[in-house]
Design an enzyme around this catalytic site. Sequence first.
Site, PDB file in Angstrom:
ATOM      1  N   ARG A   1     -43.336  45.701 -49.220  1.00  0.00           N
ATOM      2  CA  ARG A   1     -43.407  44.506 -50.054  1.00  0.00           C
ATOM      3  C   ARG A   1     -43.064  43.267 -49.237  1.00  0.00           C
ATOM      4  NH1 ARG A   1     -40.562  43.799 -54.979  1.00  0.00           N
ATOM      5  NH2 ARG A   1     -41.477  45.737 -55.640  1.00  0.00           N
TER       6      ARG A   1
ATOM      7  N   GLU B   1     -46.560  44.490 -64.480  1.00  0.00           N
ATOM      8  CA  GLU B   1     -45.852  44.675 -65.747  1.00  0.00           C
ATOM      9  C   GLU B   1     -45.708  43.280 -66.331  1.00  0.00           C
ATOM     10  OE1 GLU B   1     -42.490  47.169 -63.981  1.00  0.00           O
ATOM     11  OE2 GLU B   1     -41.985  47.070 -66.120  1.00  0.00           O
TER      12      GLU B   1
ATOM     13  N   LYS C   1     -38.459  39.890 -60.163  1.00  0.00           N
ATOM     14  CA  LYS C   1     -38.640  39.191 -61.434  1.00  0.00           C
ATOM     15  C   LYS C   1     -37.338  39.155 -62.223  1.00  0.00           C
ATOM     16  CE  LYS C   1     -42.402  41.556 -62.297  1.00  0.00           C
ATOM     17  NZ  LYS C   1     -43.485  42.200 -63.038  1.00  0.00           N
TER      18      LYS C   1
HETATM   19  P1  ATP Z   1     -40.398  42.813 -58.938  1.00  0.00           P
HETATM   20  O1  ATP Z   1     -39.679  43.893 -58.187  1.00  0.00           O
HETATM   21  O2  ATP Z   1     -40.523  41.535 -58.202  1.00  0.00           O
HETATM   22  O3  ATP Z   1     -39.876  42.608 -60.288  1.00  0.00           O
HETATM   23  P2  ATP Z   1     -42.437  44.613 -59.662  1.00  0.00           P
HETATM   24  O4  ATP Z   1     -42.845  45.531 -58.579  1.00  0.00           O
HETATM   25  O5  ATP Z   1     -41.563  45.137 -60.729  1.00  0.00           O
HETATM   26  O6  ATP Z   1     -41.889  43.291 -59.030  1.00  0.00           O
HETATM   27  P3  ATP Z   1     -44.949  44.645 -60.971  1.00  0.00           P
HETATM   28  O7  ATP Z   1     -45.395  43.766 -62.063  1.00  0.00           O
HETATM   29  O8  ATP Z   1     -44.678  46.058 -61.274  1.00  0.00           O
HETATM   30  O9  ATP Z   1     -43.684  43.965 -60.352  1.00  0.00           O
HETATM   31  O10 ATP Z   1     -45.918  44.509 -59.735  1.00  0.00           O
HETATM   32  C1  ATP Z   1     -47.316  44.558 -59.786  1.00  0.00           C
HETATM   33  C2  ATP Z   1     -47.818  44.941 -58.429  1.00  0.00           C
HETATM   34  O11 ATP Z   1     -47.394  44.005 -57.456  1.00  0.00           O
HETATM   35  C3  ATP Z   1     -47.283  46.290 -58.008  1.00  0.00           C
HETATM   36  O12 ATP Z   1     -48.327  47.038 -57.440  1.00  0.00           O
HETATM   37  C4  ATP Z   1     -46.219  45.961 -57.003  1.00  0.00           C
HETATM   38  O13 ATP Z   1     -46.089  46.987 -56.079  1.00  0.00           O
HETATM   39  C5  ATP Z   1     -46.748  44.667 -56.387  1.00  0.00           C
HETATM   40  N1  ATP Z   1     -45.649  43.849 -55.882  1.00  0.00           N
HETATM   41  C6  ATP Z   1     -44.554  43.443 -56.554  1.00  0.00           C
HETATM   42  N2  ATP Z   1     -43.721  42.754 -55.751  1.00  0.00           N
HETATM   43  C7  ATP Z   1     -44.315  42.709 -54.538  1.00  0.00           C
HETATM   44  C8  ATP Z   1     -43.954  42.146 -53.275  1.00  0.00           C
HETATM   45  N3  ATP Z   1     -42.814  41.478 -53.099  1.00  0.00           N
HETATM   46  N4  ATP Z   1     -44.817  42.309 -52.249  1.00  0.00           N
HETATM   47  C9  ATP Z   1     -45.965  42.965 -52.416  1.00  0.00           C
HETATM   48  N5  ATP Z   1     -46.363  43.523 -53.559  1.00  0.00           N
HETATM   49  C10 ATP Z   1     -45.555  43.402 -54.621  1.00  0.00           C
HETATM   50 MG    MG Z   2     -42.151  47.091 -61.447  1.00  0.00          MG
END
Ligand code: ATP
Ligand code: MG
Length: 565
Positions: free
Chosen positions: A261, A36, A271
């Site tokens: 994760r 995102e 984020k």
């Molecule tokens: P955050 O929770 O840190 O804000 P998010 O999951 O909202 O992260 P996205 O931009 O939606 O962030 O993530 C893009 C991809 O990266 C998704 O497939 C998500 O599952 C993966 N991802 C995000 N954070 C992690 C993490 N800590 N470890 C592994 N994969 C991750």
């Molecule tokens: Mg997300």
Amino acid sequence: MPPTDSTPSNFIRSIIAEDLKANKNNGRVHTRFPPEPNGYLHIGHAKSICLNFGLAAEFGGLCNLRFDDTNPSKEDVEYVESIKSDVRWLGFDWDGREYYASDYFEQLYQFAVELIRAGKAYVCDLSADQIRELRGTLTEPGKDSPYRTRPVEENLNLFERMRAGEFPDGSRTLRAKIDMKSPNLNMRDPVMYRILRATHHRTGDKWCIYPTYDFAHGQSDSIEGITHSICTLEFEDHRPLYDWFLDQLNIHHPQQIEFARLNLSTTVMSKRRLLELVQQGHVAGWEDPRMPTLAGLRRRGYTPQSIRSFCERIGVAKRNSTVDIAMLEHCLREDLNKRAPRVMAVLRPLRVVIDNYPKDRVEELKAVNNPEDPGMGTREVPFSRVLYIEREDFREEPPKEFFRLAPSREVRLRYAYIIKCVDIVRDAKTGEVTEVHCAYDPDTKSGSTQSGRKVKSTIHWVSAAHSLEAEVRLYDHLFLKPDPDDVGQGADWKSNLNPHSLEKVTSCRVEPSLAGAAPGSHYQFERLGYFCVDSAGSSNGRLIFNRTAPLRDPWAKIEKTQKKG
Ligand code: ATP
Ligand code: MG
């Protein structure tokens, strides 16, 4: 890169291998990395990037870069650009397959109309609060919305008018008609569309209704022909919903696979929290070298190779856990040990005068650039009568086990001679030692035949007249405790921020070979650690170095005891 014997396997790799054996998807492997664009990528994303791009490459498949940009109020092109450059920097290429969920808005709208026609979606006039109230809890079933039984024609008409902008923000939603009594809360008539007048970074003001992430994500994967939708564990409970949409629409069905994760000790990974640190000025932006963002790690001096090797080593699991940040640092040292040229730098200089060395003599001494790699050659380091050594390499009253310089004691100067301390000069007021006088032994030049004499320690130095001034920034963990959430009652995770995470040391002296060192280049300062030229601050001849990591390696110790145990 094909898997080698040393590549630890993981359960996702096994699933894909099985699928290929069974000729599922006609032998295609197609993954995607779906960020995102609402912040900069962090090291957790690197795990997902390495997995998705890595598995595709390993099985001769493809990996898309897709921006899941369904929330215009939080997204920005700045983030899109940073994400692209970070993925490239990590070493992956999407070969032009750069997609956006927003490119599918029209198609998603048509999918929604299809579901309304089939009696599987309805326009609901409840407010967000009312929806929440009727939703029930884990132990209590939800209650049907009074609008659930709206006739299809009316739903079609209202949904069209939602799109046309006839209704105020938040006044209506489109909801899937599934089951308000489902034990899975995600299945209790989830919202598919909301009315939101926000300018989208790609579609501008074309839309005033936006699909929810849950309605957009699975269908976007389907549209792109993704075979394996790899995501993190929190989406496990959403899988039945994604399956439901795909089944009702009868479109290509990617297989969702969830993994744990990455969490790292002494830092935060969400984020939302990273944005808070940026906005409240706890750090100097997303690229602050203390941040776990890829941009921050890059500026700190982390290499893409070290991050990829870290992601490979931590493996992929089904259960959430926290990885010790020492392991990330270990991977960095392992990589830079092979590649970083050695140089000499003195962070807190103490003046040393070699009384018996001729005043105007300068010797160019041969120094090895990297003992790990003879191919990196040698360089010349100037030696003269007045030098700087590290203040902490001298003690007027040496404690036990201190074998460096002290009155009447000898040490070897790296690549040079053995010197002996013969006198000290003090500041008249403070009594602090300001200068150390030494005598050198001309027969002890490094590499010369007479240099067989042994002393207990070797210290680094620079020639005072030839050295360059530099600023050095020393970093420590961003948070004091391994788990930043480990706080007393009523306290915030930010109360765990480490007040000493950044120390600026000015008036450092570095050897002259560092003149004009390119921003981003890596060095090992002998005996001190790995450093890199700051990419933002070093300009017009000013040298600024970031310490990437000190030399000591706590992880190596941890690993050793783990192997024993
Ligand atoms: P955050 O929770 O840190 O804000 P998010 O999951 O909202 O992260 P996205 O931009 O939606 O962030 O993530 C893009 C991809 O990266 C998704 O497939 C998500 O599952 C993966 N991802 C995000 N954070 C992690 C993490 N800590 N470890 C592994 N994969 C991750
Ligand atoms: Mg997300």
